[in-house]
Design a protein around this motif. Structure first.
Motif, PDB file in Angstrom:
ATOM      1  N   LEU A 111       0.696  -0.935  -0.014  1.00 14.78           N
ATOM      2  CA  LEU A 111      -0.092  -0.219   0.119  1.00 14.78           C
ATOM      3  C   LEU A 111       1.224   1.317   0.085  1.00 14.78           C
ATOM      4  O   LEU A 111       0.672   2.478  -1.326  1.00 14.78           O
ATOM      5  N   MET A 112       1.912   1.188   0.791  1.00 13.58           N
ATOM      6  CA  MET A 112       2.721   2.589   1.252  1.00 13.58           C
ATOM      7  C   MET A 112       3.385   2.039  -0.662  1.00 13.58           C
ATOM      8  O   MET A 112       3.657   3.724  -0.895  1.00 13.58           O
ATOM      9  N   ALA A 113       3.992   1.749  -1.011  1.00 14.30           N
ATOM     10  CA  ALA A 113       5.039   1.720  -2.231  1.00 14.30           C
ATOM     11  C   ALA A 113       4.027   2.482  -3.404  1.00 14.30           C
ATOM     12  O   ALA A 113       4.924   3.031  -3.980  1.00 14.30           O
ATOM     13  N   ALA A 114       2.420   1.609  -3.594  1.00 12.32           N
ATOM     14  CA  ALA A 114       2.381   2.042  -4.413  1.00 12.32           C
ATOM     15  C   ALA A 114       1.510   4.110  -4.195  1.00 12.32           C
ATOM     16  O   ALA A 114       1.857   4.052  -5.323  1.00 12.32           O
ATOM     17  N   VAL A 115       0.995   4.657  -2.724  1.00  9.78           N
ATOM     18  CA  VAL A 115       1.051   5.749  -2.613  1.00  9.78           C
ATOM     19  C   VAL A 115       1.692   6.503  -2.862  1.00  9.78           C
ATOM     20  O   VAL A 115       2.041   7.666  -3.419  1.00  9.78           O
ATOM     21  N   PHE A 116       3.071   6.065  -2.524  1.00 11.87           N
ATOM     22  CA  PHE A 116       4.273   6.767  -3.563  1.00 11.87           C
ATOM     23  C   PHE A 116       5.003   6.402  -4.984  1.00 11.87           C
ATOM     24  O   PHE A 116       5.293   7.959  -5.062  1.00 11.87           O
ATOM     25  N   VAL A 117       4.972   5.758  -5.064  1.00 13.92           N
ATOM     26  CA  VAL A 117       4.847   5.911  -6.993  1.00 13.92           C
ATOM     27  C   VAL A 117       4.119   6.686  -7.710  1.00 13.92           C
ATOM     28  O   VAL A 117       4.405   6.896  -8.179  1.00 13.92           O
ATOM     29  N   CYS A 118       2.650   6.417  -7.001  1.00 14.76           N
ATOM     30  CA  CYS A 118       1.824   7.562  -7.671  1.00 14.76           C
ATOM     31  C   CYS A 118       1.807   9.044  -7.379  1.00 14.76           C
ATOM     32  O   CYS A 118       2.242   9.311  -8.994  1.00 14.76           O
ATOM     33  N   LEU A 119       2.544   9.067  -6.201  1.00 16.21           N
ATOM     34  CA  LEU A 119       3.260   9.797  -5.843  1.00 16.21           C
ATOM     35  C   LEU A 119       4.710  10.802  -6.907  1.00 16.21           C
ATOM     36  O   LEU A 119       4.499  11.638  -7.730  1.00 16.21           O
ATOM     37  N   GLY A 120       5.541  10.303  -7.225  1.00 22.06           N
ATOM     38  CA  GLY A 120       6.184  10.279  -7.604  1.00 22.06           C
ATOM     39  C   GLY A 120       5.850  10.741  -9.073  1.00 22.06           C
ATOM     40  O   GLY A 120       6.561  11.035  -9.434  1.00 22.06           O
ATOM     41  N   VAL A 121       5.302   9.483  -9.349  1.00 26.71           N
ATOM     42  CA  VAL A 121       5.215  10.274 -11.409  1.00 26.71           C
ATOM     43  C   VAL A 121       4.254  11.219 -11.054  1.00 26.71           C
ATOM     44  O   VAL A 121       4.524  12.121 -12.250  1.00 26.71           O
ATOM     45  N   CYS A 143       9.426   1.438   1.424  1.00 23.45           N
ATOM     46  CA  CYS A 143       8.766   0.892   1.629  1.00 23.45           C
ATOM     47  C   CYS A 143       8.922  -0.559   0.970  1.00 23.45           C
ATOM     48  O   CYS A 143       8.288  -1.823   1.719  1.00 23.45           O
ATOM     49  N   LYS A 144       8.873  -0.707  -0.684  1.00 24.81           N
ATOM     50  CA  LYS A 144       9.161  -1.791  -0.776  1.00 24.81           C
ATOM     51  C   LYS A 144      10.125  -1.480  -1.991  1.00 24.81           C
ATOM     52  O   LYS A 144       9.740  -1.194  -2.421  1.00 24.81           O
ATOM     53  N   GLU A 145      10.378  -2.379  -2.804  1.00 25.45           N
ATOM     54  CA  GLU A 145      11.590  -3.255  -3.374  1.00 25.45           C
ATOM     55  C   GLU A 145      10.426  -2.543  -5.060  1.00 25.45           C
ATOM     56  O   GLU A 145      11.612  -1.880  -6.068  1.00 25.45           O
ATOM     57  N   ASN A 146       9.173  -2.789  -4.916  1.00 26.99           N
ATOM     58  CA  ASN A 146       8.921  -2.971  -6.019  1.00 26.99           C
ATOM     59  C   ASN A 146       8.736  -1.576  -6.507  1.00 26.99           C
ATOM     60  O   ASN A 146       8.326  -0.668  -7.594  1.00 26.99           O
ATOM     61  N   ALA A 147       8.811  -0.335  -6.119  1.00 27.19           N
ATOM     62  CA  ALA A 147       9.106   1.557  -6.113  1.00 27.19           C
ATOM     63  C   ALA A 147       9.760   1.693  -7.158  1.00 27.19           C
ATOM     64  O   ALA A 147       9.838   2.161  -7.827  1.00 27.19           O
ATOM     65  N   ALA A 148      11.027   0.650  -7.501  1.00 33.15           N
ATOM     66  CA  ALA A 148      11.956   0.971  -8.252  1.00 33.15           C
ATOM     67  C   ALA A 148      11.481   1.037  -9.874  1.00 33.15           C
ATOM     68  O   ALA A 148      11.923   1.969 -10.338  1.00 33.15           O
ATOM     69  N   VAL A 149       9.949   0.983  -9.732  1.00 30.13           N
ATOM     70  CA  VAL A 149       9.268   1.014 -11.123  1.00 30.13           C
ATOM     71  C   VAL A 149       9.306   2.163 -11.437  1.00 30.13           C
ATOM     72  O   VAL A 149       8.827   2.859 -12.729  1.00 30.13           O
ATOM     73  N   ALA A 150       9.526   3.421 -10.520  1.00 31.90           N
ATOM     74  CA  ALA A 150       8.693   4.604 -10.408  1.00 31.90           C
ATOM     75  C   ALA A 150       9.375   5.231 -11.869  1.00 31.90           C
ATOM     76  O   ALA A 150       9.112   5.946 -12.934  1.00 31.90           O
ATOM     77  N   PRO A 151      10.661   5.419 -12.178  1.00 24.51           N
ATOM     78  CA  PRO A 151      11.346   6.279 -13.348  1.00 24.51           C
ATOM     79  C   PRO A 151      10.618   5.418 -14.468  1.00 24.51           C
ATOM     80  O   PRO A 151      10.530   6.185 -15.426  1.00 24.51           O
ATOM     81  N   ALA A 152      10.951   4.381 -14.968  1.00 27.56           N
ATOM     82  CA  ALA A 152       9.971   3.421 -15.423  1.00 27.56           C
ATOM     83  C   ALA A 152       8.586   4.081 -16.547  1.00 27.56           C
ATOM     84  O   ALA A 152       8.019   4.196 -16.955  1.00 27.56           O
ATOM     85  N   LEU A 153       7.670   3.950 -15.318  1.00 29.58           N
ATOM     86  CA  LEU A 153       6.576   4.809 -15.781  1.00 29.58           C
ATOM     87  C   LEU A 153       7.020   5.946 -15.201  1.00 29.58           C
ATOM     88  O   LEU A 153       5.750   6.919 -16.395  1.00 29.58           O
ATOM     89  N   ILE A 154       7.406   7.079 -15.166  1.00 32.72           N
ATOM     90  CA  ILE A 154       7.849   8.714 -16.079  1.00 32.72           C
ATOM     91  C   ILE A 154       8.060   8.604 -17.360  1.00 32.72           C
ATOM     92  O   ILE A 154       7.845   9.312 -18.144  1.00 32.72           O
ATOM     93  N   LEU A 155       8.980   7.783 -17.154  1.00 33.54           N
ATOM     94  CA  LEU A 155       8.862   7.449 -19.210  1.00 33.54           C
ATOM     95  C   LEU A 155       8.727   7.388 -19.777  1.00 33.54           C
ATOM     96  O   LEU A 155       7.966   7.677 -21.197  1.00 33.54           O
ATOM     97  N   TRP A 156       7.131   5.910 -18.986  1.00 32.47           N
ATOM     98  CA  TRP A 156       6.361   5.407 -20.589  1.00 32.47           C
ATOM     99  C   TRP A 156       5.371   6.756 -20.450  1.00 32.47           C
ATOM    100  O   TRP A 156       4.904   6.792 -21.395  1.00 32.47           O
ATOM    101  N   ALA A 157       5.138   7.342 -19.467  1.00 32.87           N
ATOM    102  CA  ALA A 157       4.625   8.901 -19.488  1.00 32.87           C
ATOM    103  C   ALA A 157       4.663   9.583 -20.773  1.00 32.87           C
ATOM    104  O   ALA A 157       4.060   9.666 -21.478  1.00 32.87           O
ATOM    105  N   TRP A 158       5.754   9.724 -20.134  1.00 32.59           N
ATOM    106  CA  TRP A 158       6.943  10.990 -21.511  1.00 32.59           C
ATOM    107  C   TRP A 158       6.336  10.513 -22.985  1.00 32.59           C
ATOM    108  O   TRP A 158       5.969  10.736 -23.928  1.00 32.59           O
ATOM    109  N   TRP A 159       6.606   8.561 -22.629  1.00 31.86           N
ATOM    110  CA  TRP A 159       6.617   8.283 -24.805  1.00 31.86           C
ATOM    111  C   TRP A 159       5.753   8.426 -24.915  1.00 31.86           C
ATOM    112  O   TRP A 159       5.138   8.629 -25.862  1.00 31.86           O
TER     113      TRP A 159
END
Length: 467
Positions: A111-121, A143-159
């Motif tokens: 839950l925490m990782a998802a919140v921070f990933v959304c905020l980061g994006v 919070c959890k290692e899967n938050a490492a996907v945030a940069p890839a999500l940001i790059l995907w949004a730009w793409w």
């Protein structure tokens, strides 16, 4: 389940200095390998412990889940309007696949990782703020290692075409990500270096080739699609023999998983060709967020766990919200009301499964009758109730289904010692030592369980194997 080790038996949770000591301690207890580094999640548990009631731990999880739903709504609103955003937020809030992450307290990491990933994006793509985005991503990693996907999500949004910044600004973002990664890896390595940090793999992968692991991971995609799109059947456990290894590309399970992958690719390509950017972004989010736990790159500790679909489901909610928003208003209201009602009822009916150990165990026996973990957990319940004979029978049944888990034999030795059958206990421990690289922590954990139920003599017998 894991709540016992991470919270109930964790001294950090029950001490005043646990709030800061969490940042210099591993996520898993040292006796169980000192694996993973999730200090921000662990730091919230001592705060909850000040209240001391189980209901408070669960209430805090609900607050984080509500925050995640709001974050999903905010993301969708910026690109798809209020209608799509409200639909996305509502569907995310009631999705049945989230029950495990919300109702099981250690699911707070998801839950925490998802919140921070959304905020980061949001901070990067909507606000173009390097600092706030970096802070959110760093918090997510803690919070959890899967938050490492945030940069890839940001790059995907730009793409996809959402608020693409100038090149020099992009490079500044990339620089912040590299800095975060360097600091995180250094701190994580320093904290975890004294511990064994045993690498867990899913039981189904034990002794299997890398090719078989990937074939099985592809086969699991059919479950992923089912759970995201039609989560009528939910399971606590996907272990052998409920799910078994796939060794051939001609296996029907592999072909079904391949069809699921083709469906996702087809939907993504279709959304892209029709210039439905929000839907394409959401579909891409699903794949990016699922990749770290998909067992494609490296095998992880589970073949499939419903809690790991929490972050990928953000993309599903955004894509579905944007798609449904194209419906005429009367039809949209009817469809959304039906989906929210059905999903809400399914979630409400699923929550009691996570009430306690007995409820979880009965659910495994009912939902996953072929899994070895059902009888294994029944053995633990029998032992906690003082019925060592039935505990031993249940553990034998579990080992007959899957004989590569050393904890089965250590728990069986516990039951044998309780029954006064020392020779049997020794033979079971010998079998365990043939399977585990580092048994000492498992012995101490089982001894802790024995002492907790008042069997000090059994605990001492187990601890002698450590010395």
């Amino acid at each position: 389940m894991d709540d016992l080790y991470i919270i109930v038996w964790n001294p950090l949770v029950h001490s005043g200095d646990g709030l800061w000591r969490a940042f210099v301690s591993p996520y898993w207890p040292p006796d169980l390998g000192g694996k993973l580094y999730r200090p921000l999640t662990v730091a919230t548990y001592p705060i909850d412990g000040l209240v001391g009631n189980a209901w408070w731990f669960h209430a805090v999880n609900l607050v984080w889940h509500a925050g995640a739903a709001v974050a999903v709504t905010a993301l969708a609103r910026r690109w798809a309007g209020w209608t799509a955003a409200l639909v996305a937020g509502l569907l995310f809030a009631v999705h049945p696949v989230h029950v495990e992450a919300v109702a099981n307290v250690i699911g707070r990491a998801e839950l925490m990782a998802a919140v921070f990933v959304c905020l980061g994006v949001y901070a990067a793509v909507v606000r173009e703020s390097i600092g706030w985005s970096a802070l959110a991503i760093a918090a997510g990693l803690l919070c959890k290692e899967n938050a490492a996907v945030a940069p890839a999500l940001i790059l995907w949004a730009w793409w996809v075409g959402f608020s693409r910044p100038p090149r020099h600004r992009m490079l500044a973002f990339v620089g912040s990500w590299l800095a975060i990664a360097a600091v995180y890896v250094a701190v994580r390595g320093a904290v975890l270096s004294p511990y064994a940090r045993l690498h867990d793999i899913a039981p189904v992968f034990v002794g299997q080739s890398a090719v078989a692991e990937r074939l099985t991971a592809v086969a699991a995609l059919s479950d992923v699609v089912r759970l995201l799109v039609f989560p009528l059947t939910l399971r606590v456990d996907y272990s052998p023999a409920e799910r078994t290894i796939v060794t051939s590309v001609l296996d029907g399970r592999f072909l079904l998983g391949l069809a699921a992958l083709a469906l996702w690719v087809g939907l993504l390509v279709g959304a892209w060709r029709h210039q439905r950017k929000v839907e394409a972004f959401g579909l891409g989010w699903i794949g990016i967020a699922y990749l770290p736990v998909a067992n494609f790159v490296l095998p992880v500790g589970v073949l499939l766990a419903e809690r790991t679909l929490y972050l990928p489901s953000v993309g599903l909610a955004i894509a579905v919200g944007a798609a449904l928003a194209r419906l005429p208003a009367p039809r949209l209201r009817a469809v959304v009301a039906l989906l929210v009602l059905a999903a809400g009822i399914r979630s409400a009916l699923r929550v009691p499964v996570w009430h306690d150990d007995a409820a979880v165990t009965l659910s495994i026996l009912d939902d996953s009758p072929n899994s070895y973990r059902g009888p294994a957990r029944m053995g633990a319940l029998y032992q906690s109730r003082g019925d060592a004979a039935q505990a031993l029978d249940a553990l034998r049944l579990a080992a007959h289904t899957f004989d590569r888990d050393p904890t089965l034999f250590i728990a069986g030795a516990d039951a044998a010692f309780t029954l006064g059958r020392a020779a049997l206990a020794d033979s079971l421990l010998l079998r365990a030592e043939q399977l585990c690289f580092h048994c000492a922590g498992l012995y101490r954990t089982q001894a802790l369980a024995a002492r907790a139920r008042g069997d000090s003599a059994v605990a001492d017998s187990l601890l002698k194997r450590v010395r």
